[in-house]
Write a protein that holds these residues in place. Structure first.
Motif, PDB file in Angstrom:
ATOM      1  N   MET A 148       0.840  -1.187   0.000  1.00  0.00           N
ATOM      2  CA  MET A 148       0.000   0.000   0.000  1.00  0.00           C
ATOM      3  C   MET A 148       0.883   1.248   0.000  1.00  0.00           C
ATOM      4  SD  MET A 148      -2.922   1.010   2.743  1.00  0.00           S
ATOM      5  CE  MET A 148      -2.089   2.056   3.913  1.00  0.00           C
ATOM      6  N   MET A 149       0.593   2.163  -0.930  1.00  0.00           N
ATOM      7  CA  MET A 149       1.375   3.386  -1.036  1.00  0.00           C
ATOM      8  C   MET A 149       0.762   4.473  -0.141  1.00  0.00           C
ATOM      9  SD  MET A 149       3.660   2.201  -2.901  1.00  0.00           S
ATOM     10  CE  MET A 149       4.698   3.597  -2.971  1.00  0.00           C
ATOM     11  N   THR A 150       1.591   5.348   0.321  1.00  0.00           N
ATOM     12  CA  THR A 150       1.175   6.436   1.195  1.00  0.00           C
ATOM     13  C   THR A 150       0.604   7.572   0.359  1.00  0.00           C
ATOM     14  OG1 THR A 150       2.936   5.848   2.718  1.00  0.00           O
ATOM     15  CG2 THR A 150       2.026   8.046   2.935  1.00  0.00           C
ATOM     16  N   ASP A 151      -0.477   8.183   0.837  1.00  0.00           N
ATOM     17  CA  ASP A 151      -1.014   9.374   0.204  1.00  0.00           C
ATOM     18  C   ASP A 151      -0.155  10.558   0.638  1.00  0.00           C
ATOM     19  OD1 ASP A 151      -2.414  11.491  -0.840  1.00  0.00           O
ATOM     20  OD2 ASP A 151      -4.255  11.112   0.281  1.00  0.00           O
ATOM     21  N   LEU A 152       0.690  11.032  -0.263  1.00  0.00           N
ATOM     22  CA  LEU A 152       1.624  12.105   0.067  1.00  0.00           C
ATOM     23  C   LEU A 152       0.951  13.468   0.206  1.00  0.00           C
ATOM     24  CD1 LEU A 152       4.499  11.085  -2.364  1.00  0.00           C
ATOM     25  CD2 LEU A 152       4.343  10.614   0.093  1.00  0.00           C
TER      26      LEU A 152
ATOM     27  N   GLY B 206       8.420  13.212  -1.224  1.00  0.00           N
ATOM     28  CA  GLY B 206       8.226  11.803  -1.539  1.00  0.00           C
ATOM     29  C   GLY B 206       7.695  11.623  -2.940  1.00  0.00           C
ATOM     30  N   ARG B 207       7.762  10.387  -3.411  1.00  0.00           N
ATOM     31  CA  ARG B 207       7.216  10.026  -4.721  1.00  0.00           C
ATOM     32  C   ARG B 207       6.133   8.977  -4.528  1.00  0.00           C
ATOM     33  NH1 ARG B 207      12.320   9.635  -8.936  1.00  0.00           N
ATOM     34  NH2 ARG B 207      12.483  11.880  -9.213  1.00  0.00           N
ATOM     35  N   PRO B 208       5.071   9.053  -5.323  1.00  0.00           N
ATOM     36  CA  PRO B 208       3.979   8.090  -5.163  1.00  0.00           C
ATOM     37  C   PRO B 208       4.399   6.638  -5.365  1.00  0.00           C
ATOM     38  CG  PRO B 208       3.340   9.872  -6.653  1.00  0.00           C
ATOM     39  CD  PRO B 208       4.799  10.049  -6.347  1.00  0.00           C
ATOM     40  N   ASP B 209       5.441   6.406  -6.155  1.00  0.00           N
ATOM     41  CA  ASP B 209       5.863   5.036  -6.451  1.00  0.00           C
ATOM     42  C   ASP B 209       6.949   4.518  -5.509  1.00  0.00           C
ATOM     43  OD1 ASP B 209       7.863   6.720  -7.333  1.00  0.00           O
ATOM     44  OD2 ASP B 209       8.141   5.728  -9.266  1.00  0.00           O
ATOM     45  N   THR B 210       7.285   5.313  -4.502  1.00  0.00           N
ATOM     46  CA  THR B 210       8.365   4.931  -3.585  1.00  0.00           C
ATOM     47  C   THR B 210       7.888   5.093  -2.149  1.00  0.00           C
ATOM     48  OG1 THR B 210       9.968   5.776  -5.190  1.00  0.00           O
ATOM     49  CG2 THR B 210      10.768   5.405  -2.954  1.00  0.00           C
ATOM     50  N   PRO B 211       7.994   4.029  -1.339  1.00  0.00           N
ATOM     51  CA  PRO B 211       7.573   4.177   0.061  1.00  0.00           C
ATOM     52  C   PRO B 211       8.454   5.187   0.810  1.00  0.00           C
ATOM     53  CG  PRO B 211       8.118   1.880  -0.468  1.00  0.00           C
ATOM     54  CD  PRO B 211       8.481   2.706  -1.653  1.00  0.00           C
ATOM     55  N   LEU B 212       7.842   5.871   1.759  1.00  0.00           N
ATOM     56  CA  LEU B 212       8.603   6.762   2.632  1.00  0.00           C
ATOM     57  C   LEU B 212       9.503   5.928   3.533  1.00  0.00           C
ATOM     58  CD1 LEU B 212       5.748   9.231   3.595  1.00  0.00           C
ATOM     59  CD2 LEU B 212       7.705   9.709   2.128  1.00  0.00           C
ATOM     60  N   PRO B 213      10.588   6.499   4.037  1.00  0.00           N
ATOM     61  CA  PRO B 213      11.452   5.732   4.949  1.00  0.00           C
ATOM     62  C   PRO B 213      10.668   5.216   6.152  1.00  0.00           C
ATOM     63  CG  PRO B 213      12.514   7.803   4.325  1.00  0.00           C
ATOM     64  CD  PRO B 213      11.098   7.857   3.799  1.00  0.00           C
ATOM     65  N   ASP B 214      11.028   4.043   6.622  1.00  0.00           N
ATOM     66  CA  ASP B 214      10.385   3.476   7.812  1.00  0.00           C
ATOM     67  C   ASP B 214      10.454   4.477   8.958  1.00  0.00           C
ATOM     68  OD1 ASP B 214       9.715   1.090   6.586  1.00  0.00           O
ATOM     69  OD2 ASP B 214      11.507   0.032   7.288  1.00  0.00           O
ATOM     70  N   GLY B 215       9.323   4.689   9.613  1.00  0.00           N
ATOM     71  CA  GLY B 215       9.278   5.585  10.764  1.00  0.00           C
ATOM     72  C   GLY B 215       9.201   7.054  10.414  1.00  0.00           C
ATOM     73  N   TRP B 216       9.050   7.390   9.133  1.00  0.00           N
ATOM     74  CA  TRP B 216       9.045   8.785   8.692  1.00  0.00           C
ATOM     75  C   TRP B 216       8.005   9.620   9.435  1.00  0.00           C
ATOM     76  CZ3 TRP B 216      12.442  11.675   6.384  1.00  0.00           C
ATOM     77  CH2 TRP B 216      12.084  12.862   5.757  1.00  0.00           C
TER      78      TRP B 216
END
Length: 190
Positions: free
Chosen positions: A1-5, A60-70
């Motif tokens: 699941m991608m994050t809504d930036l 961030g980019r929609p196709d790349t997860p944010l760093p863990d714990g961001w």
């Protein structure tokens, strides 16, 4: 699941004021050339009139997860909402005779993708070698071995730092705060 930036999560941690930016007001910007997303070098010391420079950790980019714990790093999350708020208020800022720059340590190519995707009408400046940090002692933090800028916004008048917003929280209201300050402090016509 991608994050809504574009959305800020509920219960986002607010950064505390560590006084890491209290020395900035009144300083002159150094004669540094930073590459913008129009592939033009901007000399910060030569900025005339009023400018807003909002400094952010990373987009961030929609196709790349944010760093863990961001989301648990106070002040880290919110670069996209902050940029979009400046985009949405851009005409209002221009009506106040203010130019806008975003600035991060990301490369120009990385920033160009964000500028195009978010339809930003202003340039993003790349300081991937942290020249501005070194000259102005700007606050940074580290995550996963990478150094990133802490979020802050400066209002510049003729190359001099007139106002600093730090810490910036929530980031999506930063443009509103800047506009309120600009209206309360009109620039004297020379």
């Amino acid at each position: 699941m991608m994050t809504d930036l574009s959305a800020l999560p509920e219960n986002l941690l607010a950064p505390s004021d560590d006084n890491a930016a209290r020395h900035l007001k009144g300083m002159n910007l150094p004669a540094l050339r930073l590459l913008g997303t129009d592939y033009v070098n901007i000399n910060l010391a030569e900025l005339k009139h009023r400018h807003v420079i909002y400094i952010y950790p990373m987009t961030g980019r929609p196709d790349t997860p944010l760093p863990d714990g961001w989301d648990q790093i106070p002040g880290a999350r919110g670069c996209t909402p902050q940029s979009c708020a400046f985009r949405d208020h851009y005409a209002e800022l221009q009506a106040l005779n203010v130019n806008v720059f975003g600035l991060s340590s990301q490369t120009t190519e990385y920033q160009l993708e964000a500028r195009n995707r978010l339809h930003l009408p202003f340039q993003l400046l790349s300081d991937h070698t942290f020249q501005l940090r070194d000259h102005l002692q700007l606050p940074t933090f580290s995550v996963l071995g990478k150094t990133l800028y802490k979020r802050l916004t400066m209002i510049i008048e003729n190359g001099k730092i007139k106002k600093v917003f730090y810490p910036v929280f929530p980031p999506d209201r930063n443009a509103d705060d800047v506009i309120a300050w600009l209206r309360a402090h009109p620039l004297a016509i020379e």
